[in-house]
Design an enzyme around this catalytic site. Structure first.
Site, short mmCIF file in Angstrom:
data_model
loop_
_atom_site.label_atom_id
_atom_site.label_comp_id
_atom_site.label_asym_id
_atom_site.label_seq_id
_atom_site.Cartn_x
_atom_site.Cartn_y
_atom_site.Cartn_z
N TYR A 1 39.15 37.50 39.43
CA TYR A 1 39.24 36.44 37.87
C TYR A 1 39.40 35.07 37.05
O TYR A 1 38.49 34.97 36.54
CB TYR A 1 39.87 37.79 37.74
CG TYR A 1 39.91 37.34 35.46
CD1 TYR A 1 39.31 38.76 35.01
CD2 TYR A 1 40.77 37.14 34.42
CE1 TYR A 1 38.95 38.58 33.71
CE2 TYR A 1 40.55 36.90 33.38
CZ TYR A 1 39.31 37.58 32.73
OH TYR A 1 39.77 38.19 31.50
N HIS B 1 35.59 52.33 40.76
CA HIS B 1 37.42 52.19 41.09
C HIS B 1 38.02 52.57 43.04
O HIS B 1 39.11 52.11 43.15
CB HIS B 1 38.68 52.97 39.90
CG HIS B 1 37.92 51.74 38.86
ND1 HIS B 1 37.51 49.99 38.78
CD2 HIS B 1 38.14 52.52 37.11
CE1 HIS B 1 37.54 50.39 37.17
NE2 HIS B 1 37.76 51.27 36.64
N SER C 1 40.92 44.57 36.01
CA SER C 1 40.53 43.15 36.93
C SER C 1 39.71 42.47 36.17
O SER C 1 39.54 41.19 36.62
CB SER C 1 40.21 43.58 38.59
OG SER C 1 41.11 43.72 38.73
N GLY C 2 38.51 43.06 35.18
CA GLY C 2 37.17 42.22 34.25
C GLY C 2 36.32 42.57 35.55
O GLY C 2 35.45 42.33 34.82
N THR D 1 34.85 44.66 33.10
CA THR D 1 34.10 44.71 32.32
C THR D 1 32.89 43.39 32.35
O THR D 1 31.64 43.72 32.02
CB THR D 1 34.11 45.11 30.23
OG1 THR D 1 35.61 45.78 30.92
CG2 THR D 1 33.86 45.20 29.67
N TRP D 2 33.73 42.39 32.78
CA TRP D 2 32.66 40.88 32.64
C TRP D 2 32.15 41.07 33.80
O TRP D 2 30.90 41.01 33.46
CB TRP D 2 33.90 40.01 32.81
CG TRP D 2 33.24 38.80 32.68
CD1 TRP D 2 32.43 38.44 32.32
CD2 TRP D 2 33.92 37.63 32.59
NE1 TRP D 2 32.37 37.29 32.02
CE2 TRP D 2 33.70 36.71 32.56
CE3 TRP D 2 35.66 36.96 34.07
CZ2 TRP D 2 34.07 35.30 33.12
CZ3 TRP D 2 35.56 35.76 34.06
CH2 TRP D 2 35.54 34.79 33.68
N ARG E 1 40.74 42.58 25.21
CA ARG E 1 41.99 42.41 24.89
C ARG E 1 42.08 40.91 24.01
O ARG E 1 41.87 40.24 23.17
CB ARG E 1 43.28 42.58 25.08
CG ARG E 1 44.58 42.74 24.86
CD ARG E 1 44.69 43.75 25.83
NE ARG E 1 45.66 42.72 26.68
CZ ARG E 1 46.71 41.88 27.04
NH1 ARG E 1 47.37 41.19 25.94
NH2 ARG E 1 46.90 41.75 28.31
N LYS E 2 42.44 39.93 24.84
CA LYS E 2 42.70 38.30 25.33
C LYS E 2 41.70 38.10 25.72
O LYS E 2 41.41 36.69 25.50
CB LYS E 2 43.82 38.97 25.96
CG LYS E 2 45.16 37.99 24.11
CD LYS E 2 46.27 37.94 24.28
CE LYS E 2 47.73 38.43 23.58
NZ LYS E 2 49.08 38.09 24.08
#
Ligand code: A3P
Length: 326
Positions: free
Chosen positions: A222, A134, A69-70, A72-73, A288-289
Site C-alpha cells: 500500500y 482474503h 490493506s487497501g 478497495t483501492w 476513512r483517511k
C-alpha cells in the site's frame, strides 16, 4: 460433483464447532482456526464451497489481500485495467456508479449461499473474470494455484492495517463485530488472531509465491502504491498483459485510471457516500483517511516497541519489510 446439500452444510457446521475459536474484531460471531488460519464464522461455509466447487479459468484475475490493506483501492485499479477495452470512457465508467466491492466479488462470500445459482453465474461471467479473496495462499483452491490465472496481492504495514481494522470494526453492525477494547484487539492482533490471520503468514504466503512464481503473483505494498502510483500501476498493467502498455496514449490512460481510483475521487462519489455492502458495512466506511502513518495517533510507546519487535521477528529472513512512517 454433488453440490452442498442441507446435510453437507450441517456437516460443515459440525466441523466448525470442533475447531478452536476466538472472538475477533469482525466477521463474527467468532474466528475459527481452520487450515492454520482464523476463518470468520460468517465466511466458513463459503470458504469450503470455494475450495470444493470453484473452477478457475486460465484468464481469471484475483485481487488478494489481508483485510484493511487497501483491497478497495486495488479492486478499483484492477477493474479499470482488466476492463480497459470494455469500459474505455472515464466519464461513464462503472466505477462512477458502483462501489468497487460491488464490481469485484469474493467467491468465499458469494458461494456461502445459493451455491448452484452462484456457480452458474460465475461460469457465465464476462471474461476475463475478476475476483477478490482474503484467503491465505496455502488455502486457495488448487484450481487457482495450479492454473495460469493471475493474482495481485496487496499488503500494508501492520500498524496501519491494525488501526484501519479497529476503526472499521467500531462502525459495522454489532452482530458482525465484538466490543473489544483497542488494547484487547491489539493483544489479539499481536498473537495473529484476526480474520484470515495471522497477518504474518498471510503476507508471507503470497510474498514467497511472488518470488518463486513472479508471473503468477504480483506483490504490492500500500505504501509503495501511495508513493509512486504511476510506477506500480504500470507494473500491474505489464503483469496483466494489458493492451494499455502498447497504446500510443497509454501514459494518459494510466493517469486517468489512477485519478478515477484515487481516494479523494472515490470517497466523494455519491455511490460511495451512502448505502450498505451486504447489509453489514456502510460503503462510506471503506474510505476513512487513506493515509500512511495514521497509526502514530493510536499506539502508546510500549505498544510500538512490542509490535515493532513482533513484526521484525515474524518477517525476519523473508526479505519482506516495511518502512515505518511516523
Ligand atoms: P484507512 O482506514 O487507514 O483510511 P480495505 O480496502 O482493504 O478494506 O482497506 C481499507 C483502507 O484503504 C482504509 O484505510 C481506506 O481508507 C483505504 N482506501 C480505500 N480506498 C482507497 C483508495 N482509493 N486509495 C487509497 N486508500 C484507500
Amino acid at each position: 460433483m454433488a453440490l452442498a446439500s442441507g446435510k453437507q452444510a450441517n456437516e460443515e457446521n459440525e466441523l466448525m464447532l470442533t475447531l478452536p475459536k476466538e472472538i475477533g474484531l469482525y466477521g463474527g460471531p467468532y474466528l475459527h482456526l481452520f487450515q492454520d488460519f482464523w476463518c470468520p464464522s460468517f465466511y466458513f461455509q463459503g470458504v469450503i464451497n470455494f475450495q470444493k466447487h470453484f473452477l478457475a479459468k486460465d484468464n481469471d484475475v484475483f485481487v488478494a489481500s489481508f483485510p484493511k490493506s487497501g483491497t478497495t483501492w486495488l479492486k478499483a485499479l484492477t477493474f479499470v485495467i482488466v476492463n480497459h477495452q470494455r469500459f474505455s470512457s472515464f466519464e461513464n465508467h462503472p466505477l462512477l456508479s458502483s462501489n468497487p466491492h460491488e464490481l469485484v466479488s469474493a467467491p468465499e462470500f458469494i458461494l456461502s449461499h445459493d451455491l448452484h445459482d452462484q456457480l452458474l453465474s460465475l461460469s457465465n461471467m464476462t471474461e476475463p473474470r475478476l475476483f477478490s479473496t482474503h484467503i491465505p495462499f496455502s488455502s486457495l483452491p488448487k484450481t487457482i494455484t495450479e492454473s495460469n490465472c493471475k493474482i495481485i496481492y496487496i499488503c500494508r504495514n501492520p500498524f496501519d492495517t491494525f488501526v484501519s481494522a479497529w476503526e472499521f470494526s467500531t462502525k459495522i453492525k454489532s452482530v458482525f463485530s465484538h466490543a473489544l477494547t483497542f488494547e484487547e484487539a491489539f493483544e489479539k492482533y499481536c498473537n495473529g488472531i484476526s480474520g484470515f490471520g495471522p497477518w504474518w503468514s498471510h503476507m508471507l504466503g503470497y510474498w514467497n509465491e511472488s518470488i518463486t512464481r513472479p508471473d503468477k503473483v504480483l506483490f504490492l505494498k500500500y505504501e509503495d502504491l501511495k508513493e509512486d502510483t504511476v510506477f506500480h500501476v504500470k507494473r500491474m498493467v505489464e503483469f496483466l498483459g494489458s493492451s494499455v502498455a502498447r497504446e500510443e496514449e497509454g501514459t494518459t490512460v494510466i493517469e486517468n485510471m489512477i485519478n478515477l481510483c484515487s481516494f479523494e475521487k472515490m470517497k466523494n462519489l455519491e455511490v460511495n457516500k451512502s448505502g450498505y455492502m451486504h447489509n453489514v458495512a456502510e460503503k462510506k466506511n471503506f474510505f476513512r483517511k487513506g493515509k500512511v502513518g495514521d497509526w502514530i495517533n493510536y499506539f502508546s510507546p510500549s505498544m510500538i516497541e512490542k509490535f515493532s519487535k513482533i513484526i521484525e521477528e515474524k518477517l525476519s529472513g523473508s526479505g519482506l519489510s516495511f518502512k515505518v512512517h511516523s
